[in-house]
Scaffold this motif. Structure first.
Motif, short mmCIF file in Angstrom:
data_model
loop_
_atom_site.label_atom_id
_atom_site.label_comp_id
_atom_site.label_asym_id
_atom_site.label_seq_id
_atom_site.Cartn_x
_atom_site.Cartn_y
_atom_site.Cartn_z
N VAL A 138 105.90 34.24 -66.49
CA VAL A 138 104.90 35.26 -66.21
C VAL A 138 105.59 36.62 -66.19
CG1 VAL A 138 103.34 33.78 -64.90
CG2 VAL A 138 105.21 34.95 -63.72
N GLU A 139 104.84 37.65 -66.52
CA GLU A 139 105.37 39.01 -66.43
C GLU A 139 105.30 39.47 -64.98
OE1 GLU A 139 105.16 42.75 -69.32
OE2 GLU A 139 103.27 42.37 -68.31
N ILE A 140 106.37 40.07 -64.51
CA ILE A 140 106.43 40.52 -63.11
C ILE A 140 107.01 41.93 -63.03
CG2 ILE A 140 106.69 38.19 -62.18
CD1 ILE A 140 109.68 38.83 -61.82
N ASN A 141 106.73 42.58 -61.90
CA ASN A 141 107.36 43.86 -61.57
C ASN A 141 108.61 43.57 -60.76
OD1 ASN A 141 105.17 45.50 -62.62
ND2 ASN A 141 104.00 44.81 -60.83
N ILE A 142 109.65 44.34 -61.00
CA ILE A 142 110.93 44.13 -60.31
C ILE A 142 111.44 45.47 -59.76
CG2 ILE A 142 113.32 43.36 -60.54
CD1 ILE A 142 112.33 41.71 -62.98
N VAL A 143 111.84 45.46 -58.51
CA VAL A 143 112.52 46.62 -57.91
C VAL A 143 113.91 46.15 -57.49
CG1 VAL A 143 112.55 48.19 -55.94
CG2 VAL A 143 110.40 47.72 -57.12
N GLY A 144 114.92 46.92 -57.86
CA GLY A 144 116.29 46.58 -57.52
C GLY A 144 116.95 47.63 -56.66
N VAL A 145 117.77 47.19 -55.72
CA VAL A 145 118.54 48.07 -54.84
C VAL A 145 119.97 47.56 -54.82
CG1 VAL A 145 118.77 48.99 -52.50
CG2 VAL A 145 116.50 48.45 -53.40
N ASN A 146 120.94 48.45 -55.04
CA ASN A 146 122.32 47.97 -55.11
C ASN A 146 123.05 48.10 -53.76
OD1 ASN A 146 123.10 50.68 -54.91
ND2 ASN A 146 124.29 50.68 -56.79
N PHE A 147 124.29 47.60 -53.75
CA PHE A 147 125.08 47.60 -52.51
C PHE A 147 125.20 49.00 -51.91
CE2 PHE A 147 127.83 43.74 -54.03
CZ PHE A 147 126.73 42.91 -53.85
N GLY A 148 125.49 49.98 -52.77
CA GLY A 148 125.68 51.34 -52.28
C GLY A 148 124.44 51.89 -51.61
N MET A 149 123.27 51.57 -52.17
CA MET A 149 122.03 52.04 -51.55
C MET A 149 121.76 51.31 -50.24
SD MET A 149 119.64 54.28 -51.84
CE MET A 149 119.51 54.81 -53.55
#
Length: 259
Positions: free
Chosen positions: A135-146
């Motif tokens: 399925v198509e999904i929305n993705i939000v990513g946050v890295n270690f530094g953030m």
């Protein structure tokens, strides 16, 4: 099978298999991390080398913020953690392969332990996703530094997640990017225009307030990002409004929203 609860073993394969320039090598689903009952979560690479040690409380707080912002924005999304020490976050659309609910997805690992170690999904090992079972999904990513910047400040987290979901809600980048479903839109090297960033700042702050968070969180976040990245060339400064401008506008917006 419930498509919302059956997610998602192959999430990382999608968002990164297309992008050799992805600024990270591993991903972890925040939902999986927040479900552990351990006090500390160790994030490791495929060779079991420790990449990051996180307070489980922070992961729970951020996951709760994500759920609150999702509710007011009416936009379902997967939140992931990535490696990377320069503060960064991104939003993208991708495909995720569905797996049966009893296959181990969402398992509460580390029950009763003080510390649990979890290997990340390696970008280099990504395989094509079976789109017939995805399925198509929305993705939000946050890295270690953030994550380091956010700490336990849920108000800053609300502003950040609201900002990224704002990009998705407003379909920013639709005209400038190739319409591949796995295109990456990241805060560093972004394809969003500066006007897009201003719009996402505004919408993110509105959603944060609607979800019960302090609009001053957006101001604090931008002040910290500015202090952390002002010595760097390119990145945020290349395509985002200047941090001074963003801080000034967000202060004004926060005052209006607090009235």
């Amino acid at each position: 099978m419930n498509k919302q609860t059956a997610l998602i073993a192959c999430l990382a394969l999608l968002i990164t298999g297309q992008s050799l320039a992805a600024p990270f090598g591993y991903t972890w689903r925040i939902e999986d991390l927040a479900r552990t009952s351990a006090d500390t979560v160790e994030l490791r690479d495929k060779n079991n080398r420790l990449l990051k040690r996180l307070d489980a409380k922070q992961l729970i707080y951020i996951y709760s913020v994500m759920q609150a912002i999702e509710e007011v924005s009416e936009l379902r999304s997967e939140l992931i953690i990535t490696d990377g020490e320069t503060p960064n976050a991104f939003a993208t659309r991708g495909m995720a392969e569905l797996v049966p609910a009893d296959s181990g997805s969402g398992d509460e690992s580390g029950a009763g332990a003080e510390e649990v170690s979890l290997q990340g999904n390696a970008i280099a090992d990504s395989k094509p996703v079976d789109e017939e079972n995805a399925v198509e999904i929305n993705i939000v990513g946050v890295n270690f530094g953030m994550l380091d910047l956010l700490g336990l400040d849920v108000h800053m987290a609300a502003a950040l997640i609201g900002h990224e979901l704002g990009h998705l809600k407003l379909d920013h980048g639709a005209e400038s990017k190739t319409r591949r479903r796995t295109d990456m839109l990241s805060a560093a090297g972004t394809k969003y225009s500066r006007d897009n960033e201003r719009e996402a700042d505004y919408l993110g702050a509105i959603w944060a307030v609607e979800a019960g968070y302090d609009p001053q969180g957006a101001v604090r976040l931008q002040e910290l990002v500015y202090k952390k990245t002002k010595h760097l060339s390119g990145g945020f400064s290349g395509s985002h409004p200047s941090s001074i401008e963003r801080i000034t506008k967000l202060k004004s917006l926060a005052r209006r929203l607090s009235q």
